[in-house]
Design a protein around this motif. Structure first.
Motif, mmCIF file in Angstrom:
data_model
loop_
_atom_site.group_PDB
_atom_site.id
_atom_site.type_symbol
_atom_site.label_atom_id
_atom_site.label_comp_id
_atom_site.label_asym_id
_atom_site.label_seq_id
_atom_site.Cartn_x
_atom_site.Cartn_y
_atom_site.Cartn_z
ATOM 1 N N THR A 12 -0.348 -0.707 5.843
ATOM 2 C CA THR A 12 -0.718 -0.014 7.054
ATOM 3 C C THR A 12 -2.233 0.206 7.117
ATOM 4 O O THR A 12 -2.524 1.251 6.657
ATOM 5 N N ASN A 38 -16.992 4.247 3.405
ATOM 6 C CA ASN A 38 -16.143 5.427 4.107
ATOM 7 C C ASN A 38 -14.726 5.399 3.261
ATOM 8 O O ASN A 38 -14.270 4.452 3.065
ATOM 9 N N TYR A 49 2.922 8.258 6.960
ATOM 10 C CA TYR A 49 3.425 6.908 6.800
ATOM 11 C C TYR A 49 2.759 5.919 6.257
ATOM 12 O O TYR A 49 3.054 4.666 6.331
ATOM 13 N N ASP A 50 1.583 6.291 5.685
ATOM 14 C CA ASP A 50 0.753 5.162 5.071
ATOM 15 C C ASP A 50 1.241 4.643 3.893
ATOM 16 O O ASP A 50 0.307 3.903 2.964
ATOM 17 N N ARG A 85 -7.545 -0.648 1.102
ATOM 18 C CA ARG A 85 -8.103 -2.077 0.589
ATOM 19 C C ARG A 85 -8.456 -1.589 -0.960
ATOM 20 O O ARG A 85 -8.344 -2.589 -1.757
ATOM 21 N N THR A 141 -5.214 -0.924 9.044
ATOM 22 C CA THR A 141 -6.205 -0.669 9.948
ATOM 23 C C THR A 141 -5.671 -0.182 11.309
ATOM 24 O O THR A 141 -4.819 -0.694 11.900
ATOM 25 N N GLY A 142 -6.304 0.963 11.807
ATOM 26 C CA GLY A 142 -6.080 1.204 13.332
ATOM 27 C C GLY A 142 -6.500 0.020 14.297
ATOM 28 O O GLY A 142 -5.855 -0.253 15.358
ATOM 29 N N GLU A 189 -9.380 3.131 2.437
ATOM 30 C CA GLU A 189 -8.993 3.598 1.032
ATOM 31 C C GLU A 189 -7.777 2.537 0.727
ATOM 32 O O GLU A 189 -7.750 2.059 -0.359
ATOM 33 N N ASP A 202 -2.683 10.157 4.026
ATOM 34 C CA ASP A 202 -4.156 9.659 4.088
ATOM 35 C C ASP A 202 -4.915 10.614 5.122
ATOM 36 O O ASP A 202 -4.586 10.362 6.273
ATOM 37 N N LYS A 205 -10.295 12.250 8.682
ATOM 38 C CA LYS A 205 -9.871 11.876 9.956
ATOM 39 C C LYS A 205 -9.648 13.248 10.839
ATOM 40 O O LYS A 205 -9.894 14.035 10.359
ATOM 41 N N MET A 226 -0.194 10.208 9.187
ATOM 42 C CA MET A 226 -0.579 9.433 8.101
ATOM 43 C C MET A 226 0.344 9.785 6.909
ATOM 44 O O MET A 226 0.142 9.125 5.628
ATOM 45 N N LYS A 230 0.711 -1.269 -0.143
ATOM 46 C CA LYS A 230 -0.054 0.032 0.130
ATOM 47 C C LYS A 230 0.931 1.121 0.131
ATOM 48 O O LYS A 230 1.674 1.643 0.895
HETATM 49 N N1 BES Z 1 -4.345 4.300 7.198
HETATM 50 C C1 BES Z 1 -5.276 3.938 7.818
HETATM 51 C C2 BES Z 1 -5.238 3.091 8.932
HETATM 52 C C3 BES Z 1 -4.176 3.446 10.169
HETATM 53 C C4 BES Z 1 -4.442 3.854 11.221
HETATM 54 C C5 BES Z 1 -2.703 3.406 9.842
HETATM 55 C C6 BES Z 1 -3.841 4.406 12.222
HETATM 56 C C7 BES Z 1 -1.760 3.606 10.950
HETATM 57 C C8 BES Z 1 -2.372 4.193 12.234
HETATM 58 C C9 BES Z 1 -6.233 3.385 7.049
HETATM 59 O O1 BES Z 1 -6.458 3.774 5.740
HETATM 60 C C10 BES Z 1 -7.650 3.654 7.663
HETATM 61 O O2 BES Z 1 -8.040 4.746 7.890
HETATM 62 N N2 BES Z 1 -8.473 2.805 8.109
HETATM 63 C C11 BES Z 1 -9.723 2.728 8.978
HETATM 64 C C12 BES Z 1 -10.669 1.951 8.373
HETATM 65 C C13 BES Z 1 -12.149 2.207 8.828
HETATM 66 C C14 BES Z 1 -12.399 3.482 8.159
HETATM 67 C C15 BES Z 1 -13.089 0.997 8.348
HETATM 68 C C16 BES Z 1 -9.509 2.760 10.245
HETATM 69 O O3 BES Z 1 -8.654 1.660 10.760
HETATM 70 O O4 BES Z 1 -10.141 3.500 11.118
#
Ligand code: BES
Ligand code: MN
Ligand code: ZN
Length: 503
Positions: free
Chosen positions: A376, A347, A289-290, A353, A378-379, A351, A272, A279, A287, A267
């Protein structure tokens, strides 16, 4: 910086400082420690007796020993914890503590005595990887108070060991350590500097320098291929998306008959913001580092190009920003992926995925039969596993076990999460084939269930590195910031696959 292996004695080694591993509750009453203790007039036994130093992991004791029986004028004892638990991870950390600590003391040439049991080549490799990783600093854009001291030479010393194995391990360690730091440097770059275009240029530079083939697909080419899922993410941004495709091909002479093709897919969201599903501001700067998944692919390819295993490897990195604008994809929109699968976007912050869906499909189109993706993603993975274990999920248990095993070899931890078919129910959409969010429950798993739709008919494993790719606190052996997680494991996995292949 030079990395060498030396089979000289620690007393004779020509370096400004010598670092030596000491185990928990160890006394300087035998072997190398006793020899060294005698050479420095009992300093080691003294610091142990006074209970200033007990060999606990991360502990250090530092002495100036000029005029002693040691050629090195400075001596660093590094606590390494229990001897029985002293494996690849601990040896690597020991190397990192040595280089970081001694750089801080302005040493230019250092020697490290790991005192580990096992294969010399592997030990030397682990020490040098750790020492090089230990030198990474995230302060690239500081103009003052910058840690800009460098080491000129790092030597691993194992007295009497096979010189060729030592030297080979040190060289491999240098290649892998530099690849890990390259990945960390990319991960650390601000989104404003490292756009998809610049990231692709960095990959091109690596390809040119180390002899990989590379193809960077632009927006028009992706449109032609029907990559509506990836393009749905980049729509909101003024910066064009890029799909980086790198390939390592072994030379004909070493190439064996090969069934299938391995692809690494990473990815590459260079920033992000969440898109229209913006967010919250807190920690949003992280973000940048995404795109670590993409950086991991490029870093691993850089190492592979130099280590030259006997199997080909494909590297694919879908790169985009995720920003809101009047053109951005909105929650409720439907995207059509390259495979024809329709996706309801619930949502826009889910992004990763979406870009991976088309990248995985493209890797398959290029012939990949075995896919490892890293993201990276999911949180939720940090909630489940913190920053200690990387989550691994997939459809091929043999592959998953091999990746976990490769991780053990190099000291990186993976923990498998389940991926039963039932989880796919959570991503069924009322109006399209699937949706990009599976609700509150099992966020890391439903993200993987989404990817699984696109990885069908391949042997596939997915690494969610959101928790492990960034260290919030500095350690004695590494700075805070990007960790470069999984580069070492992937390199080990590829080399061990190549060995099984007969080379
Ligand atoms: N890049 C984020 C995930 C992430 C979060 C990486 C914190 C590093 C630290 C990803 O694109 C994201 O925003 N995921 C969401 C998915 C949710 C909207 C279903 C998340 O994890 O909140
Ligand atoms: Mn997101
Ligand atoms: Zn993201």
């Amino acid at each position: 910086m030079e990395a060498i292996g030396s089979s000289q004695s620690c007393k004779q080694i020509d370096a400004q400082a010598l670092a030596v591993a000491v185990f928990k509750d160890e006394k300087a009453d035998g072997g190398l420690l006793k020899t060294l203790d005698e050479a420095v007039g009992g300093l080691i036994s003294s610091v142990i007796q006074t209970e200033e130093f007990a060999g606990k992991a991360g502990e250090t004791a530092y002495f100036h020993v000029s005029g002693s029986g040691l050629k090195a004028r400075r001596l660093l004892l590094i606590g390494c914890g229990e001897r029985d638990a002293y494996k690849a991870a601990q040896i690597t950390q020991m190397g990192g503590t040595a280089s970081r600590f001694l750089r801080g003391k302005n040493a230019k040439t250092i020697a490290i005595a790991p005192r580990a049991d096992g294969e010399v080549e592997k030990i030397a490799q682990a020490v040098i990887v750790g020492a090089i990783m230990g030198l990474f600093e995230p302060d690239k854009y500081r103009t003052k108070d910058k840690e800009n001291r460098e080491l000129d030479r790092i030597a691993v010393v194992i007295e009497g060991a096979d010189k060729k194995a030592l030297q080979q391990g040190a060289e491999r360690g240098r290649i892998i350590g530099e690849a890990v730091n390259f990945t960390r440097d990319l991960a650390n770059e601000p989104g404003g500097f490292l756009t998809p275009t610049i990231l692709a240029q960095r990959a091109q530079k690596v390809a040119k320098k180390f002899g990989l083939s590379i193809d960077v697909l632009d927006q028009r080419q992706m449109e032609k291929l029907g990559m509506g899922s990836l393009l749905g993410v980049s729509r909101g941004s003024d910066e064009p998306p890029k799909l980086i495709v790198m390939k390592y091909e072994p030379r004909k002479a070493t190439r064996r008959k090969q069934n299938g093709l391995l692809a690494l897919v990473g990815k590459g969201i260079t920033f992000d913001s969440g898109g229209i599903s913006l967010k919250p501001g807190e920690n949003m700067e992280l973000m940048k580092y995404d795109m670590t998944g993409a950086a991991t692919v490029i870093g691993a390819m850089q190492a592979i190009a130099q280590l030259k295993p006997s199997i080909p490897v494909l590297g694919v990195a879908p790169c985009s920003e995720n920003l809101p604008s009047g053109k951005a994809t909105k929650p409720g929109d439907i995207l059509t992926a390259m495979t024809g699968t329709t996706i309801e976007v619930i949502n826009t912050d889910a992004e990763g995925r979406l870009v991976l869906a088309d990248a995985i499909a493209y890797a398959k189109k290029l012939g990949a039969t075995q896919i490892i993706d890293m993201a990276t993603l999911t949180g939720a993975v940090s909630i489940a596993l913190g920053d200690i274990n990387t989550a691994i999920l997939g459809t091929d248990q043999v592959l998953i076990d091999k990746v976990i095993g490769a991780g053990k070899e190099v000291g990186e931890k993976f923990w498998q999460l389940p991926l039963d078919n039932e989880y796919t129910n959570q991503i069924k959409s009322d109006i399209a084939d699937i949706k990009n969010v599976g609700g509150k429950k099992a966020g890391t798993i439903t993200a993987a269930a989404f990817l699984k739709e696109f990885a069908v008919d391949t042997s596939w494993a997915h690494l969610d590195i959101a928790g492990t790719a960034w260290g919030d606190t500095a350690q004695p052996y590494r700075s805070k910031g990007p960790t470069g997680v999984a580069v070492r494991t992937l390199v080990e996995f590829i080399e061990s696959s190549a060995r099984q292949n007969g080379n």
